[in-house]
Design a protein around this motif. Structure first.
Motif, mmCIF file in Angstrom:
data_model
loop_
_atom_site.group_PDB
_atom_site.id
_atom_site.type_symbol
_atom_site.label_atom_id
_atom_site.label_comp_id
_atom_site.label_asym_id
_atom_site.label_seq_id
_atom_site.Cartn_x
_atom_site.Cartn_y
_atom_site.Cartn_z
ATOM 1 N N SER A 91 -33.364 7.629 3.525
ATOM 2 C CA SER A 91 -32.277 8.568 3.784
ATOM 3 C C SER A 91 -31.020 7.758 4.023
ATOM 4 C CB SER A 91 -32.583 9.448 5.001
ATOM 5 O OG SER A 91 -32.559 8.680 6.192
ATOM 6 N N ARG A 151 -30.267 4.469 -2.234
ATOM 7 C CA ARG A 151 -29.392 5.250 -1.363
ATOM 8 C C ARG A 151 -28.222 4.420 -0.866
ATOM 9 N NH1 ARG A 151 -33.911 7.451 -1.997
ATOM 10 N NH2 ARG A 151 -34.355 9.645 -1.557
ATOM 11 N N SER A 209 -25.719 4.197 -3.635
ATOM 12 C CA SER A 209 -25.036 5.482 -3.798
ATOM 13 C C SER A 209 -23.987 5.669 -2.710
ATOM 14 C CB SER A 209 -26.048 6.630 -3.757
ATOM 15 O OG SER A 209 -26.940 6.565 -4.851
ATOM 16 N N VAL A 261 -20.062 13.966 -5.439
ATOM 17 C CA VAL A 261 -21.239 14.837 -5.293
ATOM 18 C C VAL A 261 -22.412 14.263 -6.088
ATOM 19 C CG1 VAL A 261 -22.176 17.122 -5.811
ATOM 20 C CG2 VAL A 261 -19.892 16.909 -4.818
ATOM 21 N N GLY A 262 -22.146 13.847 -7.317
ATOM 22 C CA GLY A 262 -23.213 13.274 -8.136
ATOM 23 C C GLY A 262 -23.799 12.024 -7.518
ATOM 24 N N LEU A 313 -23.944 11.238 -4.262
ATOM 25 C CA LEU A 313 -24.773 11.581 -3.106
ATOM 26 C C LEU A 313 -26.105 12.207 -3.536
ATOM 27 C CD1 LEU A 313 -22.054 13.024 -0.696
ATOM 28 C CD2 LEU A 313 -23.233 10.828 -0.510
ATOM 29 N N LEU A 314 -26.061 13.069 -4.549
ATOM 30 C CA LEU A 314 -27.300 13.687 -5.033
ATOM 31 C C LEU A 314 -28.220 12.644 -5.669
ATOM 32 C CD1 LEU A 314 -25.930 16.982 -6.652
ATOM 33 C CD2 LEU A 314 -27.175 16.746 -4.497
ATOM 34 N N ASN A 315 -27.641 11.747 -6.428
ATOM 35 C CA ASN A 315 -28.439 10.711 -7.073
ATOM 36 C C ASN A 315 -29.154 9.844 -6.042
ATOM 37 O OD1 ASN A 315 -29.087 8.842 -9.470
ATOM 38 N ND2 ASN A 315 -27.975 7.470 -8.104
ATOM 39 N N ALA A 375 -30.058 10.775 -3.066
ATOM 40 C CA ALA A 375 -30.996 11.550 -2.262
ATOM 41 C C ALA A 375 -32.288 11.887 -3.007
ATOM 42 C CB ALA A 375 -30.339 12.846 -1.796
ATOM 43 N N VAL A 376 -32.285 11.779 -4.329
ATOM 44 C CA VAL A 376 -33.454 12.163 -5.130
ATOM 45 C C VAL A 376 -34.437 10.991 -5.209
ATOM 46 C CG1 VAL A 376 -34.244 12.807 -7.441
ATOM 47 C CG2 VAL A 376 -32.171 13.844 -6.488
ATOM 48 N N TRP A 427 -36.529 9.478 -7.439
ATOM 49 C CA TRP A 427 -36.778 9.473 -8.877
ATOM 50 C C TRP A 427 -38.150 8.880 -9.190
ATOM 51 C CZ3 TRP A 427 -33.441 12.198 -11.595
ATOM 52 C CH2 TRP A 427 -32.125 12.340 -11.126
ATOM 53 N N LEU A 468 -20.084 14.330 -12.371
ATOM 54 C CA LEU A 468 -21.422 14.267 -11.777
ATOM 55 C C LEU A 468 -22.224 13.077 -12.285
ATOM 56 C CD1 LEU A 468 -22.445 18.040 -11.905
ATOM 57 C CD2 LEU A 468 -21.897 16.716 -9.858
#
Length: 424
Positions: A9, A143, A146, A268-269, A271-273, A275-276, A278, A318
């Motif tokens: 996280s 993370r 990112s 935004v992209g 932070l989302l990347n 958090a995922v 993969w 994104l």
């Protein structure tokens, strides 16, 4: 029984030993890169009275910074942050102050500015190398990169705003001095952090750096080409937004909304990347991110109005930060620890070079081709970059990919080896 790694996280990234202190110091120094270009442009323009001279001088500054970035990062790989970064930062700050003093009087020579750019400390690549040393889990490193990328995006938005505040109450040269103070203070605090103070000889970085040859250079081909294409796409959006507004008789506010949409989408992209979790490797994801950016940028050229263009550019955004973050991950896992700073610097240099080339090329195309075709050409650059073959998958003897560390098992974090907008 070994202690399991913390759940990935953003909070866990910042809880790593010395992470907050080191990251905050690096951001202070890197804020200088968000202020220095506009500050220098305003100062040189006032000193010479010529926009042409100021533009030429800034082009020289940018070219010098890009070309020498890998060599400056190589000094950090070989000698460590304390022995390499501090002299560069202090000399860079001193030259900026001298340049600020020279800009008070007309006739500032362009060679002074070139010498200034030659000493730019590579705080971005070095911070990313420190992240790689602090976080052995690839999911945590994803993370961290990112978070680093989004923070850098914000620095390059807030930097010009800070310059605007300064020049409202003082001459532009004061903003140049501020840039010098930021880089000096940030680098001093960064180098003083225990996380950045590891000796390269202690963890074999010197030996790794000596072995870094053509194999590792070939492994960097994919991330370097993709990030250069991202630089082309981002710089193209800047100019194409101006052309879009001009053709429809719209004001500068339209351009501001389009560029804001790109930045927000990128943040935004990013932070989302991060958090995922993969399931695929960074090297496998990178072509899809480049292709997504290309398709969205091509679609933006078909926008009938401002609202549609803003939405399409936000969608393109994104993919920007995730593509850059993933490229840094690929670069990190493709080279030996003693080559990390240079690997990150090559990716940085590719972004900057692509941005410069994109601005120059799109400027010529806009005068000769319809606007939708210019958007399509810019998008095609990113899409074609997705076809670059991946190269070697990682450092010999190390697994790669975001899940390369088995859950529930840990190993001690590697000591940090001694990356624009980073941009430089």
């Amino acid at each position: 029984m070994s202690t399991p790694l913390p759940r990935p996280s953003y909070a866990a990234v910042l809880r790593a030993p010395h992470a907050r202190r080191t990251f905050a110091a690096a951001l202070v120094g890197r804020l200088s890169y968000g202020t220095v270009n506009l500050a220098l442009m305003l100062s040189v323009t006032r000193a010479t009275g010529s926009y042409a001279v100021a533009g030429s001088v800034m082009a020289l500054f940018g070219a010098t910074s890009v070309l020498l970035s890998p060599y400056r990062a190589g000094l950090v790989d070989r000698h460590g942050p304390r022995r390499a970064l501090l002299p560069m930062a202090l000399l860079y700050a001193a030259l900026l102050c001298a340049l600020a003093a020279a800009c008070v009087h007309p006739g500032t020579p362009a060679a002074v500015l070139a010498a200034t750019a030659a000493c730019t400390p590579p705080l971005g690549p070095t911070m990313r190398a420190v992240w790689a040393g602090l976080l052995p889990d690839r999911r945590m490193l994803q993370r961290a990169y990112s978070l680093d990328g989004v923070a850098e995006e914000l620095l390059f938005v807030s930097g010009p705003l800070l310059v605007g505040v300064v020049v409202g109450v003082a001459p532009p040269a004061a903003a140049v001095v501020l840039s010098a103070l930021l880089v000096a203070a940030g680098t001093l605090a960064f180098a003083a952090s225990p996380a950045a103070g590891a000796s390269p000889a202690a963890d074999g970085a010197k030996e790794d750096a000596g072995r870094a040859g053509r194999g590792q250079t070939r492994a960097l081909l994919q991330p370097v080409v993709v990030t250069a294409a991202v630089g082309v796409a981002v710089s193209a959006v800047d100019l194409l937004a101006v052309a879009f507004a001009g053709q429809r008789g719209l004001g500068g506010a339209t351009v501001a909304w389009v560029l804001a949409a790109l930045s927000v989408g990128s943040a935004v992209g990013g932070l989302l990347n991060g958090a995922v979790a993969w399931g695929s490797s960074a090297r496998a994801r990178l072509p899809f991110l480049a292709a997504g950016l290309g398709l969205c940028l091509t679609a933006a050229g078909l926008a009938p109005g401002v609202g549609t263009l803003v939405a399409a550019v936000a969608c393109a955004g994104l993919f920007v930060a995730p593509a850059l973050t993933t490229a840094y991950l690929v670069a990190d896992e493709s080279v030996a620890p003693g080559y990390r700073n240079r690997a990150g610097a090559w990716v940085n240099a590719a972004v900057n070079a692509g941005s410069s080339a994109g601005a120059a090329t799109v400027g010529l195309l806009v005068e000769r081709l319809p606007l939708p075709v210019c958007f399509a050409v810019s998008g095609a650059v990113a899409a074609v970059a997705a076809l670059v073959p991946p190269g070697r998958r990682g450092r010999p003897g190390e697994p790669t990919g975001p899940l390369s560390r088995r859950p529930g098992r840990s190993r001690p974090a590697r000591p940090s080896p001694s990356r624009p907008g980073d941009r430089p």
